[in-house]
Design an enzyme around this catalytic site. Structure first.
Site, short mmCIF file in Angstrom:
data_model
loop_
_atom_site.label_atom_id
_atom_site.label_comp_id
_atom_site.label_asym_id
_atom_site.label_seq_id
_atom_site.Cartn_x
_atom_site.Cartn_y
_atom_site.Cartn_z
N LYS A 52 0.85 -1.21 0.00
CA LYS A 52 0.00 0.00 0.00
C LYS A 52 0.88 1.25 0.00
CE LYS A 52 -3.73 -2.46 2.31
NZ LYS A 52 -4.39 -2.81 3.58
N GLN A 96 -4.33 -1.70 9.89
CA GLN A 96 -4.27 -3.02 9.25
C GLN A 96 -4.81 -4.11 10.18
OE1 GLN A 96 -3.25 -3.58 5.99
NE2 GLN A 96 -3.89 -5.69 6.29
N ASP A 119 -10.68 2.78 4.32
CA ASP A 119 -10.95 1.34 4.20
C ASP A 119 -12.46 1.10 4.08
OD1 ASP A 119 -8.83 -0.40 3.98
OD2 ASP A 119 -8.41 -0.47 6.12
#
Ligand code: NDP
Length: 294
Positions: A52, A96, A119
């Site tokens: 990412k 994460q 997200d």
């Protein structure tokens, strides 16, 4: 069989994002900025976050990786998230997953300001998605929708079967495919480990989305001739054949299923690359304030 090529589509969309990021930077005097928090040293999570960050650099974003030891307290993590929520120079924040057991992922997700939740996991974004309102869509389902759109896959009126009901993939995917939009307008069946007659359900599908987390779970005898098959699974196995020491396998038996499918995503080179694109697009939107005006 035609390939739904994540490499090709993601490269093309990233070029567009790069141009838009340059325009944003020229106008605002700063780059779109994504922060990723990583707790512990899970091998898979390390790889995903590194990828990412690398992709942010590639398209001209600023990226910051904040790392914590596995024993960080929930309070410490929440304090950091609240600080980032207030920082006008940070557009997007992701934490994460998975998190260590002593940290409640729901609490963490809800602490993130929904306007920075690139997200798309915050209940406000999920609720708005369900109502077809502007929002951040979870990156993996978003990437899959972009892929279907790119290839002009006709979804209206089709029967879609999603295998797996996680909050981050299966459930949002089922909502997106059922929405009154294009792609969308499917008749959706959402299946899981308690589904009776799973094979019959999947066999009836025009579009299959496999998000289970079990290598080659979907076999050719479960797939109708001409079905569109989206393989979300990333199953890592140790291997001496690769430099990394790992080999990736999908949830679909590509070799056999591709002989019957009309379109299919490979693993690697499919949905994983599109997930990154979904995240980059959300971050750009967050910076520009197009989803939630600043
Ligand atoms: P989860 O483990 O959160 O969910 C798995 C789902 O599969 C659950 O709903 C579970 O059912 C269902 N399931 C498990 N076993 C069966 C079975 N025998 N029959 C039917 N359903 C079953 O996984 P995720 O959604 O997070 O991830 C799924 C896969 O996708 C993983 O391989 C993951 O690595 C990958 N992934 C890939 C991404 C990408 O970018 N390509 C992004 C995110 C994930 P139940 O709810 O009943 O337990």
């Amino acid at each position: 069989m035609n390939l739904l090529d994540g490499k090709l589509v993601s490269a093309k969309i990233k070029e567009d994002i790069k141009k838009e990021a340059a325009a944003f930077t020229a106008q605002s005097g700063r780059k779109p900025h994504l922060v990723a928090i990583l707790v512990g040293n899970d091998g898979g999570s390390e790889t995903y976050v590194a990828s990412k960050m690398r992709n942010c650099e590639l398209v001209g974003f600023e990226s910051t990786n904040i790392r914590y030891d596995v024993d960080v307290t929930e309070d410490e993590l929440i304090a950091k998230i609240e600080e980032i929520n207030q920082d006008p120079n940070i557009d997007g924040l992701i934490v994460q997953l998975p998190l260590p057991k002593h940290i409640d992922p729901e609490k963490i997700t809800e602490t993130i300001d929904h306007r920075k939740d690139v997200d798309g996991f915050h209940p406000i974004n999920l609720g708005r998605m369900q109502r077809n309102l502007p929002c951040f869509i979870p990156a993996t389902p978003y990437g899959i929708m972009l892929m279907l759109e790119h290839y002009g896959i006709d979804t209206a009126g089709k029967k879609a079967v999603v295998v797996g009901r996680s909050n981050i993939v299966g459930s949002p995917m089922s909502i997106l495919l059922a929405r009154n939009s294009n792609p969308g307008n499917c008749t959706v069946t959402l299946t899981h480990s308690r589904t009776a007659n799973l094979k019959e359900e999947v066999l009836a599908a025009d579009i299959i989305v496999a998000a289970i987390g079990r290598k080659h779970f979907v076999t050719a005898d479960m797939v109708k001739e001409g079905a569109v098959v989206i393989d979300v699974g990333i199953n890592r196995e140790e291997s001496t054949e690769t430099k990394s020491g790992f080999k990736l396998y999908g949830d679909v038996d590509f070799e056999e299923v591709s002989k019957k499918s009309s379109w299919i995503t490979p693993v690697p080179g499919g949905v994983g690359l599109m997930t990154i694109v979904g995240l980059l697009k959300n971050t750009l939107e967050a910076a520009k304030g197009t989803v939630y005006p600043k």
